[in-house]
Design a protein around this motif. Structure first.
Motif, PDB file in Angstrom:
ATOM      1  N   GLY B 216     -10.695 -39.608   5.738  1.00 27.18           N
ATOM      2  CA  GLY B 216     -11.877 -38.979   6.002  1.00 27.18           C
ATOM      3  C   GLY B 216     -13.025 -39.279   5.229  1.00 27.18           C
ATOM      4  O   GLY B 216     -13.095 -40.446   4.601  1.00 27.18           O
ATOM      5  N   THR B 217     -14.222 -38.684   5.448  1.00 24.19           N
ATOM      6  CA  THR B 217     -15.504 -39.230   4.992  1.00 24.19           C
ATOM      7  C   THR B 217     -15.160 -38.568   3.493  1.00 24.19           C
ATOM      8  O   THR B 217     -14.483 -37.967   3.340  1.00 24.19           O
ATOM      9  CB  THR B 217     -16.773 -38.492   5.601  1.00 24.19           C
ATOM     10  N   LEU B 218     -16.273 -39.043   2.606  1.00 25.54           N
ATOM     11  CA  LEU B 218     -16.153 -38.817   1.011  1.00 25.54           C
ATOM     12  C   LEU B 218     -16.263 -37.223   0.989  1.00 25.54           C
ATOM     13  O   LEU B 218     -15.364 -36.620   0.271  1.00 25.54           O
ATOM     14  CB  LEU B 218     -17.300 -39.409   0.432  1.00 25.54           C
ATOM     15  N   ASP B 219     -16.947 -36.713   1.607  1.00 29.72           N
ATOM     16  CA  ASP B 219     -17.145 -35.142   1.683  1.00 29.72           C
ATOM     17  C   ASP B 219     -15.869 -34.455   2.011  1.00 29.72           C
ATOM     18  O   ASP B 219     -15.506 -33.465   1.411  1.00 29.72           O
ATOM     19  CB  ASP B 219     -18.362 -34.590   2.574  1.00 29.72           C
ATOM     20  N   GLU B 220     -15.192 -35.031   3.173  1.00 30.37           N
ATOM     21  CA  GLU B 220     -14.050 -34.157   3.585  1.00 30.37           C
ATOM     22  C   GLU B 220     -12.820 -34.690   2.591  1.00 30.37           C
ATOM     23  O   GLU B 220     -12.139 -33.534   2.343  1.00 30.37           O
ATOM     24  CB  GLU B 220     -13.469 -34.980   4.898  1.00 30.37           C
ATOM     25  N   LEU B 221     -12.847 -35.710   1.830  1.00 34.33           N
ATOM     26  CA  LEU B 221     -11.802 -35.858   0.804  1.00 34.33           C
ATOM     27  C   LEU B 221     -12.039 -34.904  -0.227  1.00 34.33           C
ATOM     28  O   LEU B 221     -11.071 -34.440  -1.113  1.00 34.33           O
ATOM     29  CB  LEU B 221     -12.027 -37.242   0.477  1.00 34.33           C
ATOM     30  N   ARG B 222     -13.395 -34.689  -0.724  1.00 33.04           N
ATOM     31  CA  ARG B 222     -13.705 -33.627  -1.541  1.00 33.04           C
ATOM     32  C   ARG B 222     -13.250 -32.334  -1.442  1.00 33.04           C
ATOM     33  O   ARG B 222     -13.109 -31.498  -2.374  1.00 33.04           O
ATOM     34  CB  ARG B 222     -15.267 -33.723  -2.028  1.00 33.04           C
ATOM     35  N   HIS B 223     -12.932 -32.030  -0.210  1.00 37.18           N
ATOM     36  CA  HIS B 223     -12.871 -30.583   0.252  1.00 37.18           C
ATOM     37  C   HIS B 223     -13.785 -29.370  -0.323  1.00 37.18           C
ATOM     38  O   HIS B 223     -13.392 -28.353  -0.634  1.00 37.18           O
ATOM     39  CB  HIS B 223     -11.136 -29.963  -0.470  1.00 37.18           C
ATOM     40  N   GLU B 225     -15.378 -29.580  -3.020  1.00 30.14           N
ATOM     41  CA  GLU B 225     -15.389 -29.406  -4.529  1.00 30.14           C
ATOM     42  C   GLU B 225     -16.381 -30.523  -4.773  1.00 30.14           C
ATOM     43  O   GLU B 225     -15.925 -31.555  -5.040  1.00 30.14           O
ATOM     44  CB  GLU B 225     -14.183 -29.704  -5.301  1.00 30.14           C
ATOM     45  N   GLN B 226     -17.785 -30.345  -4.778  1.00 31.94           N
ATOM     46  CA  GLN B 226     -18.878 -31.013  -4.997  1.00 31.94           C
ATOM     47  C   GLN B 226     -18.773 -32.096  -6.013  1.00 31.94           C
ATOM     48  O   GLN B 226     -18.983 -33.221  -6.064  1.00 31.94           O
ATOM     49  CB  GLN B 226     -20.132 -30.426  -4.739  1.00 31.94           C
ATOM     50  N   ALA B 227     -18.429 -31.721  -7.243  1.00 33.98           N
ATOM     51  CA  ALA B 227     -18.461 -32.247  -8.194  1.00 33.98           C
ATOM     52  C   ALA B 227     -17.646 -33.706  -8.333  1.00 33.98           C
ATOM     53  O   ALA B 227     -17.841 -34.368  -9.118  1.00 33.98           O
ATOM     54  CB  ALA B 227     -18.159 -31.610  -9.668  1.00 33.98           C
ATOM     55  N   ASP B 228     -16.570 -33.400  -7.523  1.00 40.51           N
ATOM     56  CA  ASP B 228     -15.297 -34.526  -7.844  1.00 40.51           C
ATOM     57  C   ASP B 228     -15.865 -35.894  -7.347  1.00 40.51           C
ATOM     58  O   ASP B 228     -16.450 -35.804  -6.317  1.00 40.51           O
ATOM     59  CB  ASP B 228     -14.178 -34.096  -7.013  1.00 40.51           C
ATOM     60  N   SER B 229     -15.729 -36.928  -8.360  1.00 42.14           N
ATOM     61  CA  SER B 229     -15.847 -38.187  -7.966  1.00 42.14           C
ATOM     62  C   SER B 229     -14.636 -38.738  -7.076  1.00 42.14           C
ATOM     63  O   SER B 229     -13.839 -38.116  -7.080  1.00 42.14           O
ATOM     64  CB  SER B 229     -16.175 -38.948  -9.211  1.00 42.14           C
ATOM     65  N   LEU B 230     -15.000 -39.966  -6.418  1.00 44.74           N
ATOM     66  CA  LEU B 230     -13.949 -40.335  -5.733  1.00 44.74           C
ATOM     67  C   LEU B 230     -12.746 -40.859  -6.657  1.00 44.74           C
ATOM     68  O   LEU B 230     -11.675 -40.777  -6.328  1.00 44.74           O
ATOM     69  CB  LEU B 230     -14.493 -41.753  -4.945  1.00 44.74           C
ATOM     70  N   GLU B 231     -13.211 -41.594  -8.035  1.00 41.27           N
ATOM     71  CA  GLU B 231     -12.190 -41.694  -8.838  1.00 41.27           C
ATOM     72  C   GLU B 231     -11.083 -40.643  -9.246  1.00 41.27           C
ATOM     73  O   GLU B 231      -9.801 -40.630  -9.245  1.00 41.27           O
ATOM     74  CB  GLU B 231     -12.825 -42.259 -10.189  1.00 41.27           C
ATOM     75  N   ASN B 232     -11.698 -39.356  -9.433  1.00 43.51           N
ATOM     76  CA  ASN B 232     -10.816 -38.529  -9.874  1.00 43.51           C
ATOM     77  C   ASN B 232      -9.766 -38.007  -8.483  1.00 43.51           C
ATOM     78  O   ASN B 232      -8.703 -37.696  -8.561  1.00 43.51           O
ATOM     79  CB  ASN B 232     -11.958 -37.287 -10.088  1.00 43.51           C
TER      80      ASN B 232
END
Ligand code: ATP
Ligand code: MG
Lengths: 558, 240
Positions: B216-223, B225-232
């Motif tokens: 998904g897009t980065l946002d979709e991956l974050r579900h 949870e705005q704060a989460d970095s891609l690394e986490n």
């Protein structure tokens, strides 16, 4: 010592492919028949050579006994072995010490250069035993049994046989290390490959020449006279380079004297080994590191020049052909092995004629006789075809791509076109070889021009068939995993298998030709029938090749 | 542009399942980042996409063309660069490029333009007359990249393309990728550099042990949870 042993173990493993073999036998379980076939061939071929060689030695021994010097057989064997190891050792050492890929891994390791050098030396030494033992043991046993030698002979002898390769190998290594330190020969690795191949070629021709010149029927007298005329030579070598006869003296002199020579020989070997290790510490890495560049052109190509080059377009098949051609010509090991074999064969076949001049002129005058000219042309064709069966250009064609095979899988060119380009490439080289072989025959036999053209034409047809078969064999089981181009061509069973297949076909074609000739069928009809048979065989073969290429280019994974 | 359906591949007669029932869809105009730990199956997937490996199962279509049914046509639409390029050492750079242009049937005029443009961009013009043997690792990679893009393929498939490139080349390549996608084309690439994926990719897929575990897009991956970095996200998802 512990690091040395583990380094040695790893290197032995890599060099002789032990883990890879284990993996293949236990995990992959594929193509088990292959090593068995190789072993079989080696046993048969090597075995018969060994028997021949043993008979020669027996002759030398008995001849020597006749003139009161039975130990000549030992001197002969030791000298021949050491000389051979010295000459080939130089090339072997160069390739393992300086041209092998593992140096990049070994140099950064916290090891002394002498340790790395020692490990590599041991690996080469093990390889050399494969030559030295079969050459030395028969002589050692013949002399031992023939003179009823005592237990000390056998004990000393075993040690000497094991030590014998060390001396020439150390000398070769010292020579190479000094050479590499002061001359930058690494730059011309390609030149070394050519030199090495030429040396092998000349040695092959030389051995053939020698065996041809042994008169039939009175081999024994020949050997005796050979020995008599050569004891002087052996003594001369012994005088110039005493260690070469110390081994013999150590074995055959009585009592303390024998022991002295024995110790002298071993002592010298060990001393030189120490010198080598010392030199290695001082010079090995320096020599290696000093010559690592590939020649670069001094100036970049100009914009206009580049435009010109970019504008030269070609169809995919032509582009593939050009690629094959350039890679083949620019890799000396391919070039030498691909062409040399084909050109060497007629030499070897004509050798017996050349050495026996009377018979030669007899044969030639017969061949010039118009009555026999058709037969002479057929025989010439046979020689040409036999020579082209030594062709390993097509039967290593896929293997030679190695790790770059992904490019061939990637490009949008059908497998059919790709093998077609390979077929054209190998057939062009075949044609060159055919002409090179045919021309001397043409001039030697005063052949009529139309015969020359016909036999070259039929030769080419047959070569196309041969190349199709070679490609099929290589496609069935290509060897794509290699690091040095040498492995793709020299350690490739496909070349051998293709030769077998081709010989079989040549045998059949030859049989048909002889049969037709005996029946008194006219010359042109024979050519016509041969051409027809070849074409009839080629058509299904080429369709088979295309179908196989289609399957294999998809399924081969690298 | 890229359509992968229930793709599977195993090595060693089924003992190592490298790719396991993978489904993936990449749209035109998209840069797609393919992430995953070492040995997850990225290279295996990519090699199947470009026809270097034959899948055990499943189908792949590139620019609407089925890779199994019409491989030559599909291959014409692909520009592929492997992670560790082995090229013809004994050709010069120019000979290699001309070879590639010939087999991809690039017309003379277009060939000339693209070769000089790409060579200029990667600063290879001076070296192009030398044997590839004499090239550095990065130079080799750039000549392969140049060769792969000569025919202006719609779909670029790159296996860890930034590794080994100097900062400038890598920057130019990223810009070039963006430009390519803005023209309605597609870039599919694998990487371990999460910052690159984060900044450059329109969508991201994460593969672990042969299975696609997130896409998904980065946002979709974050579900959300705005704060989460891609690394986490990556560490969480692949930690099994
Ligand atoms: N030629 C091969 N033979 C056997 N197994 C293989 C082969 N190539 C890959 N594998 C296995 O397949 C799995 C996936 O490997 P792959 O190379 O696709 O991983 P990757 O995601 O590209 O890893 P990396 O990030 O290290 O490049 C691994 O378990 C690997 O061991
Ligand atoms: Mg990978």
């Amino acid at each position: 010592m512990k690091t040395f042993m583990s380094l040695l173990k790893t290197n032995l493993n890599v060099y002789f492919g032990i883990s890879a073999l284990k993996y293949r036998f236990t995990k992959e379980k594929k193509r088990l028949w292959e090593p068995i076939l190789v072993l079989f061939a080696v046993v048969i071929g090597g075995g018969s050579l060994l028997v021949l060689y043993s008979f020669l030695l027996l002759g030398v021994f008995m001849g020597g006994q006749g003139i009161g010097h039975p130990e000549i057989v030992l001197t002969f064997a030791f000298m021949a072995t050491q000389l051979l190891i010295l000459i080939f050792g130089i090339f072997y050492i160069m390739s393992v010490f300086y041209f092998s890929n593992d140096m990049n891994i070994l140099i950064p390791l916290p090891l002394r250069p002498a340790e790395v050098l020692g490990v590599k030396f041991i690996i080469i030494l093990i390889g050399e035993y494969l030559i030295a033992l079969p050459m030395l043991l028969p002589a050692f046993i013949i002399y031992g049994l023939g003179t009823w030698s005592n237990i000390f002979y056998w004990l000393k002898g075993l040690i000497l046989v094991l030590m014998a390769p060390i001396l020439p190998l150390v000398i070769a290594a010292i020579f190479v290390i000094l050479l590499m330190r002061f001359i930058n020969i690494r730059k011309s690795k390609d030149l070394m490959v050519v030199l090495g191949s030429l040396l092998g070629l000349f040695l092959g021709i030389g051995v053939n020449f020698l065996t041809q010149s042994i008169p039939q029927g009175n081999e024994k007298e020949f050997i005796t006279s050979l020995i008599e005329s050569n004891t002087g030579l052996i003594e001369a070598i012994g005088n110039k380079f005493p260690p070469s006869i110390w081994a013999t003296l150590g074995l055959t002199s009585p009592g303390w004297q024998g022991l002295g020579y024995f110790l002298l020989f071993i002592g010298l070997s060990l001393l030189l080994l120490a010198v080598l290790l010392w030199l290695g510490n001082a010079f090995f890495y320096k020599g290696y590191l000093s010559g690592q560049e590939v020649q670069r052109k001094a100036k970049a190509i100009s914009a206009g020049d580049m435009e010109k080059r970019a504008l030269k377009t070609a169809s995919p098949v032509v582009a593939l052909f050009k690629r094959e051609w350039k890679l083949f010509i620019r890799t000396p090991i391919y070039f030498m092995n691909g062409i040399a074999g084909m050109i060497m064969v007629p030499f070897l076949m004509l050798m017996p004629l050349a050495t026996q001049t009377e018979k030669m002129s007899e044969v030639v005058s017969l061949a010039k006789d118009p009555k026999y000219a058709p037969i002479a042309a057929l025989v010439s064709l046979g020689i040409m075809l036999f020579a082209s069966s030594m062709n390993l250009i097509s039967s290593t064609s896929i293997s030679r791509e190695g790790r770059t095979f992904w490019i061939s899988k990637l490009i949008p060119v059908s497998p059919k076109d790709q093998v077609l380009a390979k077929l054209i490439h190998s057939s062009c080289l075949s044609l060159i070889a055919l002409i090179l072989i045919a021309l001397p025959l043409y001039f030697l036999l005063d052949m009529l021009l139309y015969r020359l053209i016909i036999i070259i034409f039929i030769g080419l047809l047959a070569n196309i068939l041969i190349n199709i078969l070679g490609l099929i064999i290589d496609l069935l089981r290509p060897k794509l995993e290699w690091n040095d181009p040498q492995e793709a061509i020299k350690q490739n069973l496909n070349a051998f298998l293709a030769m077998l297949a081709v010989m079989f076909i040549m045998f059949i074609l030859g049989g048909i030709a002889v049969l037709l000739a005996l029946k008194g069928i006219s010359e042109l009809w024979i050519y016509g029938i041969l051409a027809l048979i070849i074409v009839l065989l080629s058509v299904p073969s080429i369709y088979g090749l295309f179908a196989l290429a289609h399957r294999k280019y998809n399924s081969l994974e690298i | 542009m890229i359509e992968i359906k229930s793709l599977s591949k195993s090595y060693n007669k089924g003992r190592v399942k490298a790719v396991d029932d993978l489904n993936l869809h990449v749209k035109p105009g998209e840069i797609f980042g393919f992430l995953g730990p070492n040995g997850a199956g990225k290279t295996t997937t990519i090699k199947m996409m470009v026809g270097l490996l034959t899948p055990d199962n499943g189908s792949i279509s590139i620019a609407g063309i089925d890779m199994m049914k019409n491989p030559l046509e599909a291959k014409r639409n692909i520009g592929y660069v492997p992670d560790n390029p082995d090229v013809y050492d004994r050709l010069t750079g120019m000979e290699y490029l001309n070879f590639m242009a010939d087999v991809y049937k690039v017309p003379a005029k277009e060939r000339k333009e693209r070769i000089s443009y790409l060579l200029e961009m990667f600063n290879l013009t001076d070296a192009v007359g030398d044997l590839i043997k004499s090239y550095s690792h990065g130079m080799k990679q750039k000549i392969v990249l140049t060769g792969a893009l000569l025919h202006n393929p719609a779909v670029w498939i790159l296996d860890e393309p930034m590794v080994g490139l100097d900062p400038k080349s890598s920057h130019l390549l990223k810009e070039f990728m963006r430009k390519h996608c803005d023209q309605g084309n597609t870039v599919f690439f694998s990487t371990h550099v999460l910052e690159v994926a984060e900044k450059l990719c329109d969508r991201i897929g994460i593969i672990n042990k042969g299975k696609l575990i997130a896409i998904g897009t980065l946002d979709e991956l974050r579900h959300g949870e705005q704060a989460d970095s891609l690394e986490n996200i990556f560490l969480e998802l692949t930690e099994i």
